[in-house]
Design an enzyme around this catalytic site. Structure first.
Site, PDB file in Angstrom:
ATOM      1  N   TRP A  94      95.049   2.570 -69.252  1.00 52.42           N
ATOM      2  CA  TRP A  94      94.807   1.731 -67.879  1.00 52.42           C
ATOM      3  C   TRP A  94      94.871   2.573 -66.838  1.00 52.42           C
ATOM      4  O   TRP A  94      94.160   2.502 -66.017  1.00 52.42           O
ATOM      5  CB  TRP A  94      95.555   0.311 -68.054  1.00 52.42           C
ATOM      6  CG  TRP A  94      95.132  -0.170 -66.830  1.00 52.42           C
ATOM      7  CD1 TRP A  94      95.764  -0.341 -65.733  1.00 52.42           C
ATOM      8  CD2 TRP A  94      94.115  -1.145 -66.735  1.00 52.42           C
ATOM      9  NE1 TRP A  94      95.241  -1.426 -65.048  1.00 52.42           N
ATOM     10  CE2 TRP A  94      94.170  -1.697 -65.629  1.00 52.42           C
ATOM     11  CE3 TRP A  94      92.899  -1.358 -67.671  1.00 52.42           C
ATOM     12  CZ2 TRP A  94      93.024  -2.637 -65.283  1.00 52.42           C
ATOM     13  CZ3 TRP A  94      91.919  -2.380 -67.408  1.00 52.42           C
ATOM     14  CH2 TRP A  94      92.063  -3.020 -66.123  1.00 52.42           C
TER      15      TRP A  94
ATOM     16  N   TYR B 274      95.394   0.654 -76.522  1.00 52.45           N
ATOM     17  CA  TYR B 274      95.784   1.226 -75.121  1.00 52.45           C
ATOM     18  C   TYR B 274      96.912   0.652 -74.532  1.00 52.45           C
ATOM     19  O   TYR B 274      97.226  -0.352 -74.959  1.00 52.45           O
ATOM     20  CB  TYR B 274      94.416   1.212 -74.266  1.00 52.45           C
ATOM     21  CG  TYR B 274      94.039   0.084 -73.357  1.00 52.45           C
ATOM     22  CD1 TYR B 274      94.572  -0.326 -72.138  1.00 52.45           C
ATOM     23  CD2 TYR B 274      93.351  -0.866 -74.311  1.00 52.45           C
ATOM     24  CE1 TYR B 274      94.221  -1.582 -71.753  1.00 52.45           C
ATOM     25  CE2 TYR B 274      92.889  -2.253 -73.466  1.00 52.45           C
ATOM     26  CZ  TYR B 274      93.255  -2.452 -72.210  1.00 52.45           C
ATOM     27  OH  TYR B 274      92.997  -3.698 -71.824  1.00 52.45           O
ATOM     28  N   CYS B 275      97.415   0.882 -73.443  1.00 50.86           N
ATOM     29  CA  CYS B 275      98.527   0.634 -72.744  1.00 50.86           C
ATOM     30  C   CYS B 275      98.464   0.976 -71.147  1.00 50.86           C
ATOM     31  O   CYS B 275      97.303   0.975 -70.732  1.00 50.86           O
ATOM     32  CB  CYS B 275      99.707   0.929 -73.333  1.00 50.86           C
ATOM     33  SG  CYS B 275     100.172   2.516 -73.296  1.00 50.86           S
ATOM     34  N   GLY B 276      99.463   1.179 -70.467  1.00 46.78           N
ATOM     35  CA  GLY B 276      99.181   1.522 -69.180  1.00 46.78           C
ATOM     36  C   GLY B 276      99.072   3.104 -69.105  1.00 46.78           C
ATOM     37  O   GLY B 276      98.264   3.645 -68.248  1.00 46.78           O
TER      38      GLY B 276
END
Length: 288
Positions: free
Chosen positions: A271, A243-245
């Site tokens: 996120w 995952y990331c932003g």
């Protein structure tokens, strides 16, 4: 995995400028998408008035994402009908390789790669080094984009592994959960300007996507990528989630892992979707 085997595997998802030049000279040239964008963080416009020969324009934040909603995250996956309409306007077909490139270390091109694979296109690749790599080789450029002939391609979602907030614990418990954001966002800090609280999903390992590339914007060689991800505990046996932003740099990491033969699932909401529910835990600091 042997060096030659790694090289052949890499070519299925990353194409070097010289190899793309040869493909363009062949009897079956690929479709090329120039992934354009205005970076939402810096305001930088990637449009520069130069294109690879035959490239068609695609927009990073509208073609490969839907509008944010209160609970979906900042860049949810696109509506499949809208994506299909765009793909037809680009002239894409299942029997033709699709190559994407950008001017931002392949971060937006990787998102396009993931979305098109998710939509069922079988042969999608990213130009290693992007526009800068192409120019460094002295290959020809065009002063305008190409107007593609429309196609009748049909797309269907769900062809790439993905997961949601409820499944994140699976990777923490039985596999590896990677956080591909820059380290300051992972570690967390004071909340300012109404931004979502910073930190990370408990148990996630910090693995910034920008570590996938060299200073020149090319992906690191496959042996280096293997060693780096082995250091994160990825051995090809346990499930991997990323995952990331908001689903951009996570796609970049999934691409890097794919290039070395590792299947990884992506959390599209990432996120920005995780923090929409105040009951979900947030951890701060440099450790998982």
């Amino acid at each position: 995995m042997g060096k030659q085997e790694l090289l052949e595997l890499r070519k299925k998802s990353l194409v070097a400028p010289a190899d793309l030049m040869n493909m363009l000279r062949s009897d079956s040239p690929p479709s090329i998408l120039a992934v354009q964008s205005v970076c939402p963080y810096t305001g930088r416009n990637s449009r520069c008035g130069q294109w690879l020969p035959g490239a068609v324009d695609a927009e990073a934040y509208s073609d490969f994402a839907a509008k944010a909603t209160a609970d979906s995250g900042d860049r949810p996956l696109p509506n499949i009908d809208n994506l299909q309409k765009a793909a037809r306007s680009w002239g894409l077909s299942r029997d033709r390789t699709v190559v994407l490139y950008d001017r931002d270390r392949s971060l937006t091109a990787a998102r396009g790669w993931w979305v098109l694979k998710w939509a069922g296109l079988p042969d999608v690749r990213v130009l290693d080094g992007g526009l800068a790599g192409w120019m460094a080789e002295g290959f020809p450029l065009s002063r305008e984009s190409t107007g593609a002939s429309c196609s009748s391609i049909e797309l269907a979602p769900g062809n790439m592994p993905e997961f949601g907030a409820e499944q994140a614990h699976i990777f923490v418990g039985d596999g590896v959960l990677l956080d591909s954001r820059i380290r300051p966002n992972y570690i967390g800090g004071a909340r300012t300007g109404g931004d979502p609280k910073r930190g990370h999903i408990p148990g996630a390992v910090s693995a910034p996507a920008l570590d996938n590339v060299t200073d020149y914007g090319y992906f690191a060689d496959s042996e280096t990528l293997e060693e780096m991800y082995r250091g994160y505990g990825i051995d090809g046996k346990r499930p991997v989630g990323v995952y990331c932003g908001a689903g951009m740099s996570a796609a970049h990491t999934v691409l890097a892992l794919t290039a070395i033969g590792i299947d990884a699932a992506m959390y599209p909401g990432s996120w920005s979707q995780w923090v929409t529910n105040p009951k979900r835990p947030v951890r701060r600091g440099a450790k998982p």
